[in-house]
Motif scaffolding. Structure first.
Motif, PDB file in Angstrom:
ATOM      1  N   VAL A  54      18.898  13.261  53.065  1.00  7.87           N
ATOM      2  CA  VAL A  54      20.287  12.790  53.062  1.00  7.87           C
ATOM      3  C   VAL A  54      21.184  13.943  53.497  1.00  7.87           C
ATOM      4  N   THR A  55      22.250  13.616  54.209  1.00  6.94           N
ATOM      5  CA  THR A  55      23.220  14.630  54.633  1.00  6.94           C
ATOM      6  C   THR A  55      24.628  14.119  54.366  1.00  6.94           C
ATOM      7  N   PHE A  56      25.365  14.871  53.565  1.00  2.00           N
ATOM      8  CA  PHE A  56      26.790  14.604  53.355  1.00  2.00           C
ATOM      9  C   PHE A  56      27.542  15.334  54.461  1.00  2.00           C
ATOM     10  N   THR A  57      28.454  14.633  55.131  1.00  2.00           N
ATOM     11  CA  THR A  57      29.207  15.237  56.229  1.00  2.00           C
ATOM     12  C   THR A  57      30.681  14.899  56.088  1.00  2.00           C
ATOM     13  N   CYS A  58      31.532  15.878  56.402  1.00  2.00           N
ATOM     14  CA  CYS A  58      32.976  15.624  56.459  1.00  2.00           C
ATOM     15  C   CYS A  58      33.570  16.572  57.491  1.00  2.00           C
ATOM     16  N   LYS A  59      34.847  16.362  57.795  1.00  2.00           N
ATOM     17  CA  LYS A  59      35.524  17.229  58.766  1.00  2.00           C
ATOM     18  C   LYS A  59      36.824  17.716  58.147  1.00  2.00           C
ATOM     19  N   VAL A  60      37.003  19.039  58.190  1.00  2.00           N
ATOM     20  CA  VAL A  60      38.165  19.689  57.582  1.00  2.00           C
ATOM     21  C   VAL A  60      39.002  20.351  58.668  1.00  2.00           C
ATOM     22  N   SER A  61      40.332  20.178  58.579  1.00  2.00           N
ATOM     23  CA  SER A  61      41.218  20.943  59.464  1.00  2.00           C
ATOM     24  C   SER A  61      42.169  21.751  58.585  1.00  2.00           C
ATOM     25  N   ALA A  62      42.465  22.976  59.017  1.00  2.00           N
ATOM     26  CA  ALA A  62      43.337  23.872  58.254  1.00  2.00           C
ATOM     27  C   ALA A  62      43.745  25.039  59.138  1.00  2.00           C
ATOM     28  N   ASN A  63      44.864  25.671  58.778  1.00  2.00           N
ATOM     29  CA  ASN A  63      45.298  26.881  59.452  1.00  2.00           C
ATOM     30  C   ASN A  63      45.917  27.813  58.413  1.00  2.00           C
ATOM     31  N   PRO A  64      45.310  28.970  58.119  1.00  2.00           N
ATOM     32  CA  PRO A  64      44.085  29.476  58.727  1.00  2.00           C
ATOM     33  C   PRO A  64      42.861  28.661  58.280  1.00  2.00           C
ATOM     34  N   LYS A  65      41.742  28.911  58.954  1.00  2.00           N
ATOM     35  CA  LYS A  65      40.487  28.225  58.658  1.00  2.00           C
ATOM     36  C   LYS A  65      40.206  28.285  57.155  1.00  2.00           C
ATOM     37  N   GLU A  89      30.339  23.638  61.386  1.00  2.00           N
ATOM     38  CA  GLU A  89      30.547  23.735  62.831  1.00  2.00           C
ATOM     39  C   GLU A  89      31.922  24.353  63.090  1.00  2.00           C
ATOM     40  N   PRO A  90      32.099  25.016  64.252  1.00  2.00           N
ATOM     41  CA  PRO A  90      33.383  25.656  64.559  1.00  2.00           C
ATOM     42  C   PRO A  90      34.572  24.687  64.547  1.00  2.00           C
ATOM     43  N   GLU A  91      34.350  23.410  64.920  1.00  2.00           N
ATOM     44  CA  GLU A  91      35.489  22.473  64.991  1.00  2.00           C
ATOM     45  C   GLU A  91      35.854  21.883  63.628  1.00  2.00           C
ATOM     46  N   GLY A  92      35.123  22.275  62.544  1.00  2.00           N
ATOM     47  CA  GLY A  92      35.517  21.850  61.206  1.00  2.00           C
ATOM     48  C   GLY A  92      34.569  20.894  60.502  1.00  2.00           C
ATOM     49  N   THR A  93      33.503  20.444  61.190  1.00  2.00           N
ATOM     50  CA  THR A  93      32.537  19.562  60.531  1.00  2.00           C
ATOM     51  C   THR A  93      31.690  20.381  59.564  1.00  2.00           C
ATOM     52  N   CYS A  94      31.623  19.912  58.317  1.00  2.40           N
ATOM     53  CA  CYS A  94      30.853  20.590  57.277  1.00  2.40           C
ATOM     54  C   CYS A  94      29.785  19.631  56.768  1.00  2.40           C
ATOM     55  N   SER A  95      28.586  20.161  56.488  1.00  2.00           N
ATOM     56  CA  SER A  95      27.532  19.283  55.988  1.00  2.00           C
ATOM     57  C   SER A  95      26.694  19.967  54.920  1.00  2.00           C
ATOM     58  N   LEU A  96      26.171  19.125  54.033  1.00  7.09           N
ATOM     59  CA  LEU A  96      25.244  19.549  52.987  1.00  7.09           C
ATOM     60  C   LEU A  96      24.048  18.617  53.106  1.00  7.09           C
ATOM     61  N   SER A  97      22.855  19.183  53.348  1.00  9.67           N
ATOM     62  CA  SER A  97      21.655  18.364  53.565  1.00  9.67           C
ATOM     63  C   SER A  97      20.611  18.630  52.500  1.00  9.67           C
ATOM     64  N   ILE A  98      19.881  17.563  52.170  1.00 12.97           N
ATOM     65  CA  ILE A  98      18.718  17.644  51.293  1.00 12.97           C
ATOM     66  C   ILE A  98      17.565  17.073  52.114  1.00 12.97           C
ATOM     67  N   THR A  99      16.496  17.859  52.310  1.00 10.84           N
ATOM     68  CA  THR A  99      15.383  17.413  53.146  1.00 10.84           C
ATOM     69  C   THR A  99      14.581  16.312  52.474  1.00 10.84           C
ATOM     70  N   ALA A 100      14.232  16.503  51.211  1.00 10.35           N
ATOM     71  CA  ALA A 100      13.479  15.490  50.463  1.00 10.35           C
ATOM     72  C   ALA A 100      14.111  15.372  49.080  1.00 10.35           C
ATOM     73  N   SER A 101      14.851  14.300  48.868  1.00 10.06           N
ATOM     74  CA  SER A 101      15.598  14.160  47.617  1.00 10.06           C
ATOM     75  C   SER A 101      14.677  13.866  46.435  1.00 10.06           C
ATOM     76  N   THR A 102      15.102  14.322  45.265  1.00  9.94           N
ATOM     77  CA  THR A 102      14.401  14.043  44.016  1.00  9.94           C
ATOM     78  C   THR A 102      15.352  13.288  43.097  1.00  9.94           C
ATOM     79  N   LEU A 103      14.816  12.770  41.997  1.00 10.65           N
ATOM     80  CA  LEU A 103      15.673  12.058  41.044  1.00 10.65           C
ATOM     81  C   LEU A 103      16.761  12.983  40.491  1.00 10.65           C
ATOM     82  N   ASP A 104      16.478  14.287  40.434  1.00  8.60           N
ATOM     83  CA  ASP A 104      17.472  15.257  39.941  1.00  8.60           C
ATOM     84  C   ASP A 104      18.667  15.403  40.878  1.00  8.60           C
TER      85      ASP A 104
END
Length: 154
Positions: A54-65, A89-104
């Motif tokens: 699973v991968t959670f993804t969002c996009k953040v914009s801000a100044n300064p970064k 990513e440089p344009e603001g996309t942020c992600s958190l990935s789990i390769t193989a999820s567990t019940l925890d």
């Protein structure tokens, strides 16, 4: 449940955090034309079976970064974690990935973006369902037998 998530996000936005983004450095003073972080794309909720990625993804914009922080159920996730892969990513996309999820892994995942202009956060819920020993989902009716296809002989 939405009210509880909002309360948790508000508490996180006031909580001291460990440093995460080594590449992002802020001055103490707000800058001219500064903009508090905001989410162009927010985190989604996921319902998966254990073992699935699973991968959670969002996009953040801000100044300064903005500096980015990830939390699971209110506890900060270390960028050095072996279980989670955190990317930005440089344009603001942020992600958190789990390769193989567990019940925890079941729980609420929050991303917080902060810069001298302000802090903002959003939360995505991950529901991880158990898979029974036969490898079928726990909700599959037990009356159905697993049919094995014969191998084609060459």
């Amino acid at each position: 449940e939405q009210r509880l998530i909002s309360e948790r996000e508000n508490r996180l936005e006031r909580t001291p955090t460990e440093e995460t983004d080594e590449e992002v450095q802020h001055q103490d003073q707000p800058i001219e034309n500064g903009m508090a972080p905001q989410f162009e794309i927010k985190l989604k909720h996921y319902k998966i079976f254990e073992g699935m990625p699973v991968t959670f993804t969002c996009k953040v914009s801000a100044n300064p970064k903005a500096k980015i922080y990830w939390f699971k159920d209110g506890k900060q996730i270390s960028i050095r974690s072996e279980h989670y892969r955190i990317e930005r990513e440089p344009e603001g996309t942020c992600s958190l990935s789990i390769t193989a999820s567990t019940l925890d892994d079941d729980g609420n995942y929050t991303i917080m973006a902060a810069n001298p202009e302000g802090r903002v956060s959003c939360t995505g819920r991950l529901m991880v369902q158990a898979v029974n020993q036969r490898g079928r989902s726990a909700r599959t009716p037990t009356g159905q037998s697993h049919v094995r296809r014969p191998r084609s002989e060459e």
